[in-house]
Scaffold this active site. Sequence first.
Site, PDB file in Angstrom:
ATOM      1  N   HIS A 101     -36.476 -40.642  48.518  1.00  0.00           N
ATOM      2  CA  HIS A 101     -36.698 -40.921  49.938  1.00  0.00           C
ATOM      3  C   HIS A 101     -35.746 -41.990  50.497  1.00  0.00           C
ATOM      4  CE1 HIS A 101     -40.316 -38.419  50.061  1.00  0.00           C
ATOM      5  NE2 HIS A 101     -40.539 -38.874  48.847  1.00  0.00           N
ATOM      6  N   LYS A 141     -34.478 -33.356  50.710  1.00  0.00           N
ATOM      7  CA  LYS A 141     -35.065 -34.202  51.756  1.00  0.00           C
ATOM      8  C   LYS A 141     -33.970 -34.530  52.775  1.00  0.00           C
ATOM      9  CE  LYS A 141     -38.723 -35.811  48.705  1.00  0.00           C
ATOM     10  NZ  LYS A 141     -38.389 -34.903  47.575  1.00  0.00           N
ATOM     11  N   SER A 155     -43.205 -42.718  48.437  1.00  0.00           N
ATOM     12  CA  SER A 155     -43.334 -41.537  49.288  1.00  0.00           C
ATOM     13  C   SER A 155     -44.557 -41.548  50.185  1.00  0.00           C
ATOM     14  CB  SER A 155     -43.350 -40.276  48.433  1.00  0.00           C
ATOM     15  OG  SER A 155     -44.451 -40.284  47.534  1.00  0.00           O
TER      16      SER A 155
END
Length: 383
Positions: free
Chosen positions: A206, A236, A178
């Site tokens: 991610h 996300k 990240s």
Amino acid sequence: MRPDEIESALQGLADEHRLRRRPLLSGPQEPRVKIDGRDYLAFASNDYLGLANHPAIRQAMQQAIDEWGVGGGASALVAGHFDIQQQAEAALAEFVGCEAALLFGAGYAANLGVITSLVGRGDAVFADRLNHASLNDGCLLSRATFKRFRHNDLEHLEQLLRDTPARSRLIAVDAVYSMDGDEAPLRELLQLAERYDAWLYLDDAHGFGLLGEGRGALVEYALHHPRVVYMATLGKAAGVAGAFVAGSRQLIAWLVNTARTLIFTTAHPPAQAAAVLQALQLMEQEKWRRELVKRHISLLREGLRATSFALCSSRSPIQPIIIGGNKETLQLAAALRERGIWVPAIRPPTVPAGSARLRVSLSAGHTHDDVAELLAVLLMLIC
């Protein structure tokens, strides 16, 4: 810490340029935001595909509230598992190519729940030194022997696996890191897991929505295997909230019965599941979003290549610019804000001492001109 120590501890953080506060956001999460009463072009959100304020997802959630209400009421094991959430779990499992999936309220809860369900006293867990804090906390709370290996260092990991006696073993890694944006060597990690009879736990917070044509690292690297436990967050690239764990039906049944962060918490809002279902459709249908992010990444990296800025090796929307010192990083972030651009300054303990950075997050919500504006201001500030 005693109550009378807090004030001096806060002052110590301020003296080290590490004191944090929450910026006040007015309005939805988008590339153009109002923070603390001022308009900014923002490169801070992990909304990589630009879905957090998508009208179709908003509509799906609003309609679901009319049908399902707002609250979960209690744990799903006590009050019942909403069938809209069952639909979302089935869709998520199919999307990543697994037999079953299980929704959690957050990635943090998923990491704590899964790791503590699979290993405990007498076992051993092995974690990359750059893992997210939630993975480390899960390892600590499991009460298993906790070993950390140097970042992406397979030889160091193998040495630890070989030298650490344990009944059961688990290797925990981020698929995409990240704060650096680089990736774990997942195929090689699975080979080590097979060799040393270990689980491989992948936190793909991610990578989900971006890698593997949007289906995540599991699909990108063809890692479907009984030893692999897959977790991805939904707040996300998917633009919603929560997380899910995917794997075999037996694994999911075990987690339903043992994951404390699932059992002992109120189920998340049912309308959230409807938003997830809509987000999956958009991720599958609107491939242009991933292509646009790739173009943004190329534009930024090419523009900074010949400068003094230190860039990490990242093909992800996470493009950190390493500055080094806390004070210098804060000053550069402040200079960007003065020019109407919001980029977060990331400092220890989130990253190692001496590696403070600007963490640029690119999104399909950004335009070419947005990225060009950021690039122009950065180039001006270093001239």
